[in-house]
Motif scaffolding. Structure first.
Motif, mmCIF file in Angstrom:
data_model
loop_
_atom_site.group_PDB
_atom_site.id
_atom_site.type_symbol
_atom_site.label_atom_id
_atom_site.label_comp_id
_atom_site.label_asym_id
_atom_site.label_seq_id
_atom_site.Cartn_x
_atom_site.Cartn_y
_atom_site.Cartn_z
ATOM 1 N N TRP A 54 52.368 40.734 44.491
ATOM 2 C CA TRP A 54 52.116 42.152 44.811
ATOM 3 C C TRP A 54 51.324 42.747 43.655
ATOM 4 O O TRP A 54 51.822 42.801 42.534
ATOM 5 N N TYR A 55 50.086 43.186 43.948
ATOM 6 C CA TYR A 55 49.200 43.672 42.887
ATOM 7 C C TYR A 55 48.753 45.115 43.155
ATOM 8 O O TYR A 55 48.742 45.586 44.292
ATOM 9 N N GLY A 56 48.338 45.778 42.076
ATOM 10 C CA GLY A 56 47.757 47.112 42.166
ATOM 11 C C GLY A 56 47.289 47.552 40.798
ATOM 12 O O GLY A 56 47.626 46.926 39.783
ATOM 13 N N VAL A 57 46.481 48.611 40.766
ATOM 14 C CA VAL A 57 46.062 49.178 39.485
ATOM 15 C C VAL A 57 47.234 49.981 38.928
ATOM 16 O O VAL A 57 47.781 50.839 39.598
ATOM 17 N N SER A 58 47.620 49.686 37.694
ATOM 18 C CA SER A 58 48.768 50.361 37.093
ATOM 19 C C SER A 58 48.399 51.791 36.721
ATOM 20 O O SER A 58 47.213 52.149 36.664
ATOM 21 N N PRO A 59 49.396 52.645 36.440
ATOM 22 C CA PRO A 59 49.108 54.044 36.106
ATOM 23 C C PRO A 59 48.188 54.214 34.899
ATOM 24 O O PRO A 59 47.523 55.236 34.772
ATOM 25 N N VAL A 75 44.403 28.817 34.818
ATOM 26 C CA VAL A 75 43.418 28.595 35.884
ATOM 27 C C VAL A 75 42.846 29.920 36.360
ATOM 28 O O VAL A 75 41.641 30.053 36.608
ATOM 29 N N VAL A 76 43.698 30.938 36.486
ATOM 30 C CA VAL A 76 43.234 32.266 36.895
ATOM 31 C C VAL A 76 42.185 32.778 35.907
ATOM 32 O O VAL A 76 41.113 33.255 36.308
ATOM 33 N N LYS A 77 42.477 32.709 34.608
ATOM 34 C CA LYS A 77 41.539 33.172 33.575
ATOM 35 C C LYS A 77 40.192 32.452 33.694
ATOM 36 O O LYS A 77 39.133 33.067 33.662
ATOM 37 N N ASN A 78 40.274 31.149 33.837
ATOM 38 C CA ASN A 78 39.042 30.356 33.896
ATOM 39 C C ASN A 78 38.239 30.667 35.152
ATOM 40 O O ASN A 78 36.997 30.746 35.110
ATOM 41 N N ASN A 79 38.931 30.852 36.293
ATOM 42 C CA ASN A 79 38.232 31.167 37.541
ATOM 43 C C ASN A 79 37.571 32.546 37.491
ATOM 44 O O ASN A 79 36.473 32.748 38.028
ATOM 45 N N VAL A 80 38.243 33.515 36.872
ATOM 46 C CA VAL A 80 37.645 34.840 36.707
ATOM 47 C C VAL A 80 36.365 34.725 35.880
ATOM 48 O O VAL A 80 35.334 35.329 36.215
ATOM 49 N N ASN A 81 36.429 33.946 34.809
ATOM 50 C CA ASN A 81 35.254 33.776 33.955
ATOM 51 C C ASN A 81 34.120 33.069 34.692
ATOM 52 O O ASN A 81 32.949 33.470 34.600
ATOM 53 N N ASP A 82 34.474 32.035 35.473
ATOM 54 C CA ASP A 82 33.452 31.245 36.182
ATOM 55 C C ASP A 82 32.818 32.045 37.322
ATOM 56 O O ASP A 82 31.592 32.001 37.515
ATOM 57 N N HIS A 83 33.626 32.767 38.088
ATOM 58 C CA HIS A 83 33.130 33.412 39.301
ATOM 59 C C HIS A 83 32.667 34.848 39.095
ATOM 60 O O HIS A 83 31.784 35.335 39.823
ATOM 61 N N LEU A 84 33.275 35.537 38.114
ATOM 62 C CA LEU A 84 32.939 36.948 37.910
ATOM 63 C C LEU A 84 32.173 37.197 36.617
ATOM 64 O O LEU A 84 31.664 38.300 36.390
ATOM 65 N N GLY A 85 32.122 36.185 35.748
ATOM 66 C CA GLY A 85 31.327 36.306 34.529
ATOM 67 C C GLY A 85 31.935 37.180 33.458
ATOM 68 O O GLY A 85 31.219 37.686 32.582
ATOM 69 N N GLY A 86 33.259 37.383 33.490
ATOM 70 C CA GLY A 86 33.909 38.208 32.479
ATOM 71 C C GLY A 86 35.231 37.594 32.057
ATOM 72 O O GLY A 86 35.717 36.628 32.647
ATOM 73 N N THR A 87 35.814 38.151 31.000
ATOM 74 C CA THR A 87 37.078 37.631 30.490
ATOM 75 C C THR A 87 38.216 38.591 30.815
ATOM 76 O O THR A 87 37.999 39.777 31.050
ATOM 77 N N ILE A 88 39.420 38.060 30.812
ATOM 78 C CA ILE A 88 40.609 38.890 31.010
ATOM 79 C C ILE A 88 41.680 38.459 30.014
ATOM 80 O O ILE A 88 41.724 37.297 29.588
ATOM 81 N N ALA A 89 42.511 39.417 29.610
ATOM 82 C CA ALA A 89 43.721 39.130 28.846
ATOM 83 C C ALA A 89 44.906 39.318 29.783
ATOM 84 O O ALA A 89 44.950 40.278 30.552
ATOM 85 N N PRO A 144 34.310 54.457 39.713
ATOM 86 C CA PRO A 144 35.592 54.169 40.369
ATOM 87 C C PRO A 144 35.510 53.161 41.513
ATOM 88 O O PRO A 144 36.374 52.296 41.645
ATOM 89 N N ASP A 145 34.464 53.264 42.357
ATOM 90 C CA ASP A 145 34.354 52.332 43.483
ATOM 91 C C ASP A 145 34.154 50.903 42.996
ATOM 92 O O ASP A 145 34.766 49.958 43.509
ATOM 93 N N SER A 146 33.280 50.725 41.998
ATOM 94 C CA SER A 146 33.035 49.383 41.456
ATOM 95 C C SER A 146 34.281 48.851 40.752
ATOM 96 O O SER A 146 34.580 47.656 40.803
ATOM 97 N N GLN A 147 35.010 49.744 40.084
ATOM 98 C CA GLN A 147 36.251 49.345 39.418
ATOM 99 C C GLN A 147 37.252 48.829 40.435
ATOM 100 O O GLN A 147 37.954 47.839 40.198
ATOM 101 N N ASN A 148 37.332 49.478 41.602
ATOM 102 C CA ASN A 148 38.237 49.014 42.658
ATOM 103 C C ASN A 148 37.846 47.632 43.150
ATOM 104 O O ASN A 148 38.708 46.787 43.429
ATOM 105 N N ALA A 205 38.791 41.814 43.229
ATOM 106 C CA ALA A 205 38.283 40.460 42.994
ATOM 107 C C ALA A 205 39.218 39.677 42.066
ATOM 108 O O ALA A 205 39.543 38.506 42.336
ATOM 109 N N ILE A 206 39.667 40.322 40.976
ATOM 110 C CA ILE A 206 40.570 39.637 40.048
ATOM 111 C C ILE A 206 41.905 39.350 40.716
ATOM 112 O O ILE A 206 42.457 38.245 40.597
ATOM 113 N N SER A 207 42.424 40.318 41.447
ATOM 114 C CA SER A 207 43.700 40.129 42.155
ATOM 115 C C SER A 207 43.580 39.021 43.192
ATOM 116 O O SER A 207 44.506 38.224 43.382
ATOM 117 N N ASP A 208 42.428 38.971 43.879
ATOM 118 C CA ASP A 208 42.208 37.959 44.909
ATOM 119 C C ASP A 208 42.205 36.558 44.306
ATOM 120 O O ASP A 208 42.747 35.612 44.894
#
Length: 539
Positions: free
Chosen positions: A222-227, A258-272, A197-201, A206-209
């Protein structure tokens, strides 16, 4: 629980309303009747009332005059006006008196139920305000408060415009859901391992940032983890350069790429990323969120590093309005929130009965599932728990590892979750109530030398005075006011037996200003004056 007062000089009107409307399903524990404005004021003096429904045209004290007088003394009470006269002057005066609602007679039962439900919801919000303010004052993480509010909106909790605006301001949120917004739902994909849970937060942050940084120049966010475990965001253009949805889509698509590409470049993972169209009011958030969940679940977002718009998916074309019992007030969330377990069970049975009579597709079954799961997740989160901790099958269903092929299968799962959630919450509520009563008793014991009132105690436990009084009486069988007096008089009896203090000195020690009043209260409890008690040598 809520106390409600019905006022009309035509007795059959209020008697009929009392008998025909299922008040308990709305969370109303007591329905009181008055047949004139003066009778209503007499009831208000004897009985704490939370919601008053009154006719306008009555002999003697009119409904408007009744509200004007009542509001001076009972400011928190919600007032709903009924009238057969659709005169603008009445409506204008009602607005000036801060009436909660204005309904024309003969009033439709569903319309009145909806109005009362909204009034109760606003009362609950107001009773929670001291808690929210105290949380901010004590430095509680604003991000958590913002996320909880976002989840409440996604899951369908109703807020009055005034309350929502107040919370948005208090939590310093730059987005107002009362104005048009676009929702983003982000699903982390490959490259991100299973986190605790802590790492997930941290990943969520990081993705929201990254999204904040890319969109900051053009959008409030305005961001947050959805239910259901995704990253949810609401965004609004800072400038009105995109007046129409088609003008918003292309630039937003470019920014999110750009968000998708930056997440991949900086965090090493993909997002949908799934992007909705423009959402024009808070009431549109829950059904839109459900359609986003359905789009993810149907596999339309399983491609990694994907960016799609909800309007292009088949989920956008799914309409839940055909299940009428799902939307008939009170909502399932309202029933669960007020612990109306029997009424909630009855409502779910009605929904399944209606589903059985309709030609339903696989997608419709999951639409109903998401409606139920939203209500269950909301209730669990309100108790500070994750629904997946109560029943692990929730994760399997959301991640697509388990499916419902029949209505019967969905019904079995629904009532299984309902039973576990009810047991968990009943246990938690009993413990919480005992803790509140203990806090109250300890506070009174420590402050017997002061002018202790129900209001001052309510501030200490962050509850509305009316609700605290009802809770104390329900849990102890004794009114809070009587308990305070009894504790003070027991202290007085001890001082009379074991000290040589004068009666007026004891009066001062117990926070009273008037020795005669103290003597009167003492005699009420012990059947004799303080001096007679001391001379009797009792104890």
């Amino acid at each position: 629980m809520i106390e409600l007062l019905l006022v009309d000089d035509e007795s059959y009107v209020v008697e009929s309303l009392k008998q025909t409307i299922p008040w308990e399903e709305l969370g109303v524990s007591g329905v009181h009747l008055a047949f004139s404005g003066q009778q209503a004021l007499d009831v208000l003096e004897r009985q704490p009332i939370d919601v008053m429904v009154t006719d306008i045209r009555m002999p003697g004290i009119s409904g408007l005059e009744l509200i004007e007088q009542a509001k001076k003394k009972w400011k928190q009470m919600k007032c709903i006006l009924l009238t057969g006269y659709s005169d603008f002057e009445y409506a204008k005066r009602a607005i000036q008196l801060h009436a909660f609602d204005y309904l024309l007679k003969p009033v439709d039962d569903d319309e009145l139920m909806e109005s009362v439900s909204k009034a109760i919801a606003e009362l609950n919000e107001e009773w929670q305000q001291p808690v929210n303010k105290q949380a901010l004052a004590s430095g509680l993480d604003l991000a958590l408060l913002r996320e909880n509010l976002l989840n409440d909106l996604l899951l369908g909790k109703k807020f009055s415009e005034k309350s929502l605006t107040s919370l948005i301001h208090t939590y310093r949120i730059p987005v107002s859901p009362a104005d048009p917004v676009v929702m983003l739902l982000i699903k982390p994909g490959e490259g991100f391992p299973d986190f605790d849970p802590d790492s997930q937060n941290l990943l969520t942050f990081a993705i929201s940032d990254i999204a904040q940084e890319v969109l900051d120049e053009h959008f409030h966010q305005w961001y947050g983890v959805s239910p259901h475990g995704y990253i949810a965001g609401l965004i609004q253009p800072k400038l009105q350069q995109w007046e129409y949805e088609e003008e918003l889509r292309n630039p937003l698509s470019a920014f999110l790429t750009v968000v998708k590409n930056n997440v991949n470049d900086h965090l090493g993972g993909t997002i949908a990323i799934l992007v909705t169209g423009v959402i024009h009011s808070p009431d549109e958030l829950p059904p839109t969120y459900q359609k986003c969940l359905l789009a993810f679940f149907q596999g339309e977002q399983r491609e990694e590093n994907n960016l799609r718009f909800l309007e292009d998916s088949s989920a956008a074309k799914t309409d839940m309005k055909w299940v009428r019992s799902m939307y008939k007030p009170p909502s399932l969330i309202q029933l669960l929130e007020t612990s109306q377990w029997s009424a909630a069970e009855k409502k779910m049975d009605e929904i399944f009965d209606e589903m059985s009579s309709l030609p339903l597709s696989h997608e419709h079954t999951y639409e109903v599932f998401f409606s139920f799961s939203n209500a269950f997740v909301y209730l669990a989160h309100k108790q500070g728990q994750y629904l997946s901790d109560i029943d692990h099958t929730m994760i399997d269903i959301v991640m697509g590892n388990r499916t419902f092929h029949t209505i019967h299968g969905l019904k079995e799962w629904t009532f299984s979750i309902f039973s576990k959630l009810k047991k968990e919450i009943d246990t938690g509520e009993k413990k919480e109530k005992r803790q509140i009563i203990q806090q109250v008793q300890e506070f009174i014991a420590e402050h017997l030398s002061q002018d202790v009132s129900v209001k001052s105690i309510a501030v200490q436990v962050y509850l509305h005075p009316v609700y605290l009084s009802k809770l104390f009486k329900q849990e102890t069988g004794e009114s809070l006011g009587d308990y305070i007096i009894r504790m003070k008089m027991e202290k007085a009896a001890d001082l009379l037996k074991h000290t040589h203090l004068k009666s007026y000195e004891i009066t001062t020690q117990l926070g009273y200003q008037n020795p005669q009043y103290f003597s009167k209260m003492f005699k009420k409890v012990y059947g004799m004056t303080p001096q007679e008690f001391r001379e009797s040598g009792i104890g």
